[in-house]
Design an enzyme around this catalytic site. Structure first.
Site, PDB file in Angstrom:
ATOM      1  N   ASN A 150      -6.117 -10.630  -6.416  1.00 36.65           N
ATOM      2  CA  ASN A 150      -5.986  -9.398  -7.203  1.00 36.65           C
ATOM      3  C   ASN A 150      -4.583  -9.367  -7.831  1.00 36.65           C
ATOM      4  O   ASN A 150      -3.582  -9.363  -7.104  1.00 36.65           O
ATOM      5  CB  ASN A 150      -6.209  -8.198  -6.267  1.00 36.65           C
ATOM      6  CG  ASN A 150      -6.146  -6.880  -7.006  1.00 36.65           C
ATOM      7  OD1 ASN A 150      -5.264  -6.683  -7.841  1.00 36.65           O
ATOM      8  ND2 ASN A 150      -7.057  -5.984  -6.716  1.00 36.65           N
ATOM      9  N   HIS A 190      -0.890  -5.961  -9.062  1.00 30.08           N
ATOM     10  CA  HIS A 190       0.520  -5.676  -8.749  1.00 30.08           C
ATOM     11  C   HIS A 190       1.484  -6.370  -9.692  1.00 30.08           C
ATOM     12  O   HIS A 190       2.610  -5.915  -9.868  1.00 30.08           O
ATOM     13  CB  HIS A 190       0.825  -6.044  -7.298  1.00 30.08           C
ATOM     14  CG  HIS A 190       0.162  -5.137  -6.318  1.00 30.08           C
ATOM     15  ND1 HIS A 190       0.386  -3.780  -6.286  1.00 30.08           N
ATOM     16  CD2 HIS A 190      -0.749  -5.385  -5.359  1.00 30.08           C
ATOM     17  CE1 HIS A 190      -0.348  -3.243  -5.336  1.00 30.08           C
ATOM     18  NE2 HIS A 190      -1.050  -4.186  -4.760  1.00 30.08           N
ATOM     19  N   HIS A 247      -8.217  -4.635 -11.846  1.00 25.32           N
ATOM     20  CA  HIS A 247      -8.788  -3.286 -11.885  1.00 25.32           C
ATOM     21  C   HIS A 247      -8.331  -2.588 -13.166  1.00 25.32           C
ATOM     22  O   HIS A 247      -7.156  -2.271 -13.317  1.00 25.32           O
ATOM     23  CB  HIS A 247      -8.290  -2.524 -10.651  1.00 25.32           C
ATOM     24  CG  HIS A 247      -8.877  -1.158 -10.477  1.00 25.32           C
ATOM     25  ND1 HIS A 247      -8.639  -0.392  -9.358  1.00 25.32           N
ATOM     26  CD2 HIS A 247      -9.692  -0.409 -11.265  1.00 25.32           C
ATOM     27  CE1 HIS A 247      -9.282   0.763  -9.465  1.00 25.32           C
ATOM     28  NE2 HIS A 247      -9.920   0.780 -10.625  1.00 25.32           N
ATOM     29  N   ARG A 296      -8.104   0.516 -14.681  1.00 22.78           N
ATOM     30  CA  ARG A 296      -8.229   1.928 -14.297  1.00 22.78           C
ATOM     31  C   ARG A 296      -8.370   2.809 -15.527  1.00 22.78           C
ATOM     32  O   ARG A 296      -7.866   2.496 -16.599  1.00 22.78           O
ATOM     33  CB  ARG A 296      -6.988   2.367 -13.515  1.00 22.78           C
ATOM     34  CG  ARG A 296      -6.831   1.702 -12.147  1.00 22.78           C
ATOM     35  CD  ARG A 296      -5.626   2.302 -11.450  1.00 22.78           C
ATOM     36  NE  ARG A 296      -5.804   3.730 -11.285  1.00 22.78           N
ATOM     37  CZ  ARG A 296      -6.234   4.310 -10.161  1.00 22.78           C
ATOM     38  NH1 ARG A 296      -6.477   3.581  -9.101  1.00 22.78           N
ATOM     39  NH2 ARG A 296      -6.375   5.608 -10.107  1.00 22.78           N
ATOM     40  N   ARG A 323      -2.923   2.500 -15.378  1.00 21.54           N
ATOM     41  CA  ARG A 323      -1.581   2.530 -14.768  1.00 21.54           C
ATOM     42  C   ARG A 323      -0.996   1.135 -14.562  1.00 21.54           C
ATOM     43  O   ARG A 323       0.198   0.990 -14.460  1.00 21.54           O
ATOM     44  CB  ARG A 323      -1.566   3.346 -13.479  1.00 21.54           C
ATOM     45  CG  ARG A 323      -2.124   2.682 -12.274  1.00 21.54           C
ATOM     46  CD  ARG A 323      -1.805   3.498 -11.023  1.00 21.54           C
ATOM     47  NE  ARG A 323      -2.439   4.812 -11.045  1.00 21.54           N
ATOM     48  CZ  ARG A 323      -2.875   5.459  -9.961  1.00 21.54           C
ATOM     49  NH1 ARG A 323      -2.715   4.913  -8.781  1.00 21.54           N
ATOM     50  NH2 ARG A 323      -3.441   6.629 -10.036  1.00 21.54           N
ATOM     51  N   GLU A 376     -12.724  -4.878 -11.366  1.00 19.74           N
ATOM     52  CA  GLU A 376     -12.879  -3.655 -10.571  1.00 19.74           C
ATOM     53  C   GLU A 376     -12.810  -2.476 -11.527  1.00 19.74           C
ATOM     54  O   GLU A 376     -11.946  -2.440 -12.418  1.00 19.74           O
ATOM     55  CB  GLU A 376     -11.730  -3.528  -9.567  1.00 19.74           C
ATOM     56  CG  GLU A 376     -11.839  -4.453  -8.398  1.00 19.74           C
ATOM     57  CD  GLU A 376     -10.666  -4.274  -7.446  1.00 19.74           C
ATOM     58  OE1 GLU A 376      -9.846  -3.365  -7.650  1.00 19.74           O
ATOM     59  OE2 GLU A 376     -10.567  -5.075  -6.525  1.00 19.74           O
ATOM     60  N   THR A 387     -14.785   9.649   3.413  1.00 24.13           N
ATOM     61  CA  THR A 387     -13.562   9.925   4.177  1.00 24.13           C
ATOM     62  C   THR A 387     -12.794   8.641   4.465  1.00 24.13           C
ATOM     63  O   THR A 387     -11.586   8.637   4.592  1.00 24.13           O
ATOM     64  CB  THR A 387     -13.880  10.628   5.523  1.00 24.13           C
ATOM     65  OG1 THR A 387     -14.980   9.961   6.114  1.00 24.13           O
ATOM     66  CG2 THR A 387     -14.194  12.085   5.327  1.00 24.13           C
ATOM     67  N   GLU A 407     -18.527  -4.984  -1.147  1.00 18.29           N
ATOM     68  CA  GLU A 407     -17.201  -5.387  -0.671  1.00 18.29           C
ATOM     69  C   GLU A 407     -16.813  -4.398   0.414  1.00 18.29           C
ATOM     70  O   GLU A 407     -16.666  -3.202   0.154  1.00 18.29           O
ATOM     71  CB  GLU A 407     -16.165  -5.379  -1.808  1.00 18.29           C
ATOM     72  CG  GLU A 407     -14.783  -5.775  -1.280  1.00 18.29           C
ATOM     73  CD  GLU A 407     -13.762  -6.041  -2.389  1.00 18.29           C
ATOM     74  OE1 GLU A 407     -14.149  -6.509  -3.470  1.00 18.29           O
ATOM     75  OE2 GLU A 407     -12.575  -5.757  -2.142  1.00 18.29           O
ATOM     76  N   HIS A 442      -8.876  -5.275   0.856  1.00 22.61           N
ATOM     77  CA  HIS A 442      -7.900  -4.194   0.960  1.00 22.61           C
ATOM     78  C   HIS A 442      -7.071  -4.317   2.235  1.00 22.61           C
ATOM     79  O   HIS A 442      -7.609  -4.241   3.337  1.00 22.61           O
ATOM     80  CB  HIS A 442      -8.512  -2.792   0.880  1.00 22.61           C
ATOM     81  CG  HIS A 442      -7.491  -1.778   0.469  1.00 22.61           C
ATOM     82  ND1 HIS A 442      -7.217  -1.487  -0.849  1.00 22.61           N
ATOM     83  CD2 HIS A 442      -6.611  -1.051   1.201  1.00 22.61           C
ATOM     84  CE1 HIS A 442      -6.236  -0.608  -0.903  1.00 22.61           C
ATOM     85  NE2 HIS A 442      -5.844  -0.328   0.319  1.00 22.61           N
TER      86      HIS A 442
END
Ligand code: PXP
Length: 246
Positions: free
Chosen positions: A7, A10, A47, A49, A53, A74, A105, A155, A196
């Site tokens: 991924n 970052h 990803h 978004r 961002r 993603e 949750t 996933e 993750h």
């Protein structure tokens, strides 16, 4: 062999910290993706978004053009991003939650609550030749809902496992949940990815989970690349993955 998707979000996060709103800037996530591939990564994950961002539209188009493995996009299940995915045609889309009301949750996609909308998007993506994965907590209700949606993959969210890694009892509980979810998903005909919070320390324990096809790992690899370089960071992770026996 267990596959590694790196991924690269970052890398874009760092670029945007300095060059937000500009057409270029370093570090370049596309260049990073090519280094990951050359080091042996089996795929690149990014990803896009809704708030852009980190990864920008130009990044995903360029990635689609230059990477030779497979692009895992993603994304949230929203009309704008689904339209982009249908044009982009990545190898696989992983649907993830971006808004509070879409999240269980434990932080995965609430497939049980949104399964009709997810089934519709899954169908449209599959019709365009794109495989679909659903990012879910290791929860039997969500696994069952994912099977009803008809996605090719789930996933499993390993965030809670990673979070509790240093507390033996909680770690075992999270591991048991992942184990049961992987078995349930496999029995339902779903292929099982995970991601993750995975890192060089916690992978060995995670390997007790059966049926894993691919891990998506970002933070730990990109962090390690600052000290040892990206190619070495990827290669070190690939060496660890060799220990997994499906
Ligand atoms: N899988 C999914 C669905 C993600 O959204 C992310 C990024 O949060 C990852 C894997 C990679 O997580 P990490 O950066 O903690 O390795």
């Amino acid at each position: 062999m267990l596959k590694l998707g790196v991924n690269i979000d970052h890398v874009a996060t760092l670029r945007e910290a300095r060059y937000r709103g500009r057409e270029r800037g370093e570090p370049d996530p596309v260049e990073a993706a090519l280094i990951c591939e050359a080091a042996g990564a089996h795929g690149i994950t990014a990803h896009l978004r809704e708030d852009r961002r980190h990864i920008q539209d130009r990044d995903v188009w360029k990635l689609r053009e230059v990477i030779k493995t497979r692009l895992n996009l993603e994304m949230a299940n929203t009309p704008e991003i689904v339209a982009i995915a249908l044009k982009l045609e990545p190898g696989i889309v992983c649907l993830v939650p971006e808004r509070r009301q879409e999240i269980t949750t434990e932080g995965g996609l609430d497939v049980a609550r949104q399964w009709l909308a997810l089934r519709d998007t899954r169908q449209r993506l599959n019709d365009a030749g794109i495989d679909v994965s659903l990012f879910i907590a290791p929860d039997p209700v969500q696994v069952e809902a994912a099977a009803r949606v008809g996605s090719q993959f789930v996933e499993l969210h390993t965030g809670a496992f990673a979070e509790h890694f240093n507390r033996k009892r909680e770690r075992q509980e999270e591991l048991d949940r992942l184990l049961a979810a992987a078995q349930q998903a496999h029995a339902a005909g779903l292929r099982v990815n995970a991601g993750h919070g995975l890192n060089y320390q916690n992978l060995g324990v995670l390997f007790q989970v059966p049926h894993l096809v691919e891990l998506n790992i970002g933070h730990s690899i990109i962090s390690r690349s600052i000290t040892v370089g990206l190619a070495t960071a990827v290669r070190e992770m690939l060496v660890l993955l060799e220990a997994y026996l499906a």
